[in-house]
Design an enzyme around this catalytic site. Structure first.
Site, mmCIF file in Angstrom:
data_model
loop_
_atom_site.group_PDB
_atom_site.id
_atom_site.type_symbol
_atom_site.label_atom_id
_atom_site.label_comp_id
_atom_site.label_asym_id
_atom_site.label_seq_id
_atom_site.Cartn_x
_atom_site.Cartn_y
_atom_site.Cartn_z
ATOM 1 N N LEU A 1 -5.473 8.702 -1.751
ATOM 2 C CA LEU A 1 -4.121 8.274 -1.897
ATOM 3 C C LEU A 1 -3.797 7.001 -1.021
ATOM 4 C CD1 LEU A 1 -1.864 11.627 -2.314
ATOM 5 C CD2 LEU A 1 -2.371 9.998 -3.868
ATOM 6 N N HIS A 2 -4.394 7.020 -0.032
ATOM 7 C CA HIS A 2 -4.377 5.726 0.841
ATOM 8 C C HIS A 2 -5.238 4.433 0.538
ATOM 9 C CE1 HIS A 2 -2.749 9.037 3.430
ATOM 10 N NE2 HIS A 2 -1.968 8.222 3.898
ATOM 11 N N GLY A 3 -5.984 4.597 -0.328
ATOM 12 C CA GLY A 3 -6.616 3.387 -0.939
ATOM 13 C C GLY A 3 -8.058 3.608 -0.213
ATOM 14 N N ARG B 1 0.833 -1.279 -0.090
ATOM 15 C CA ARG B 1 0.073 0.117 0.018
ATOM 16 C C ARG B 1 0.554 1.218 -0.142
ATOM 17 N NH1 ARG B 1 -5.157 1.142 1.488
ATOM 18 N NH2 ARG B 1 -5.435 -0.910 2.110
#
EC number: 2.3.1.250
Length: 495
Positions: free
Chosen positions: A375-377, A156
């Protein structure tokens, strides 16, 4: 059944002294903690950190050799970056390479297509925003399609750093034709695979990456040459110090917090404090390890600034996080800034400033937090946490601004200079000290509340299933911070 009643009797009808002794009892002694936790953590840290230091030191030495023997051979240096970066990824990430490869290749293909077909046309199309939309969409779809949540959790952070690099590259090459002329398949690959920051970060710009290959300007005088040994010792000292700080925070997160707080963890706020502190110290471990990796890979970046500080070079490239600023915050704005300094600079430079002029400050702030979350999913807890932080930073800023105006006091989110001429009540006055201490206590409370929802070793796989207990720690605390946020917002209108 008899066993249950025996436990019930022992728990509720024993002597008060025995109950007090049980309250402050530790399940593991210090010897057992060292054996079962400290030693395994040290073994893991040694193996993990050694990969970063060894490969990046080798990269740094090879760069110096190649640059000295072949001063203009940039293609060889980009290739060297690719090889060392790929070796580091292979050593520390044992699966999930295809996600990284397809995202890197497809992002380059999208940028190349946009530069080739849209540059110079009369259409008003902002190519960086097209790249942002594609990159984040690709990231989210990849996470949804990945059958193993554990695999995705391992890559990630690497995927996020890759996406940040590619998006900043889209903005920079859109405005700077010189940088665009430097962008080739090999230079792009070297930038993306640079071993200094491919796995843990931090983000650096394409221009900062290209500066690795620039030799020192001019010839050093003799007295500078004689101090090269001292500079080398300082450089080694910084690498070792960063590595030791990383190990210290890892041991604190894995072992020491549980050992110290176990006797009093019957109180829910103590448990929340332990979870939040463990999460923050695990983040500091990553921050100092990435700082160590950057310095190991860049022996003579910004050599003129090297000796201004023995602990860390002045350049912001090396400053990843500031634990003191986070743990003792004047405001939540300070926490957001100091938590991940390179990411804060990236969001401020490419998202906030780009969207502020056309959409206004409020919309720009909202878009900044949205992009930061995506952006962190698919990390739902993080999304809600960032939304809460964004709301708190706005309310705190406005309340303190009103108080500073009404009482002419130095109580803003940013510290006033000692010679402040705007406010009547200075920072050292009793009124300012009390108000600032109240906000300090509020921010400590929010650090506990917002951080307790995460576990240092916990990842988001359970969040994909939309588990109803996702916000269990906040439920246990009766959503205290959210209710206090509503009260603070009403207080803002009242005053």
């Amino acid at each position: 059944m008899d066993y249950y009643y025996d436990d019930y009797y022992d728990e509720y009808y024993d002597h008060p002294d025995q109950a007090a002794a049980r309250l402050f009892h530790r399940d593991l002694s210090i010897e057992e903690t060292i054996k079962n936790c400290v030693h395994p953590s040290l073994r893991f840290a040694t193996q993990y950190i050694t990969n970063f230091i060894a490969i990046n030191l080798l990269f740094s030495v090879l760069v110096l050799i190649v640059r000295k023997v072949f001063p203009t051979a940039q293609r060889s240096l980009h290739l060297l970056s690719c090889v060392c970066g790929a070796a580091l990824v292979y050593r520390v990430i044992d699966h999930g390479f295809y996600h990284f490869l397809q995202l890197a290749v497809s992002l380059y293909a999208v940028q190349w297509t946009l530069h080739r077909w849209l540059t110079g046309t009369g259409r008003y199309i902002k190519t960086p925003f097209i790249v942002i939309a594609y990159g984040i969409g690709n990231l989210l779809v990849s996470e949804l399609l990945e059958p193993s949540p554990e695999t995705w959790n391992r890559i990630r952070g690497t995927q996020m750093i890759l996406l940040m690099k590619a998006l900043s590259l889209a903005f920079d090459t859109d405005d700077n034709h010189y940088l665009r002329s430097q962008l080739t398949v090999l230079s792009y690959s070297g930038y993306i695979l640079c071993p200094a920051n491919i796995v843990l970060g931090p983000w650096i710009s394409f221009n900062d990456y290209l500066n690795i290959w620039k030799p020192p300007a001019g010839i050093e005088p003799k007295h500078c040459r004689s101090s090269s040994g001292r500079r080398m010792l300082i450089h080694v000292f910084r690498i070792v110090t960063s590595a030791l700080m990383a190990v210290g925070f890892l041991l604190t997160s894995n072992c020491m917090i549980d050992y110290l707080l176990t006797p009093i963890n019957s109180w829910k706020w103590v448990r929340a404090y332990g979870r939040a502190l463990s999460f923050r110290t695990s983040h500091y471990f990553i921050g100092y390890l990435s700082q160590c990796s950057m310095m190991a890979a860049a022996a003579d970046w910004h050599r003129a600034e090297d000796e201004r500080s023995i602990m860390l070079p002045v350049s912001s490239l090396y400053r990843i996080t500031s634990p003191m600023a986070v743990e003792f915050p004047r405001s939540l704005v300070q926490v957001v800034t100091a938590w991940n300094i390179p990411m804060h600079l990236w969001l401020k430079r490419y998202i906030f400033r780009t969207t502020k002029r056309p959409f206004g400050t409020g919309t720009a702030i909202a878009l900044t937090y949205i992009i930061s979350s995506l952006l962190h999913g698919l990390h739902y807890r993080l999304w809600i946490t960032l939304l809460t932080i964004g709301s708190w930073t706005f309310v705190e800023h406005e309340v303190r601004k009103k108080l500073a105006t009404i009482y002419s006091a130095c109580v803003l989110v940013g510290k006033c200079p000692s010679s402040c001429t705007v406010h009547q009540h200075k920072s050292n006055s009793v009124f300012c000290i009390v108000i600032n201490m109240l906000f300090f206590a509020l921010n400590i409370f929010n650090l506990i509340y917002l951080g307790c929802i995460f576990e240092s070793s916990e990842g988001p796989p359970d969040e994909v299933q939309q588990d109803k207990s996702m916000f269990g720690p906040w439920t246990e605390l009766n959503y205290a911070s959210h209710w206090l946020l509503v009260f603070a917002y009403l207080f803002y209108f009242v005053i």
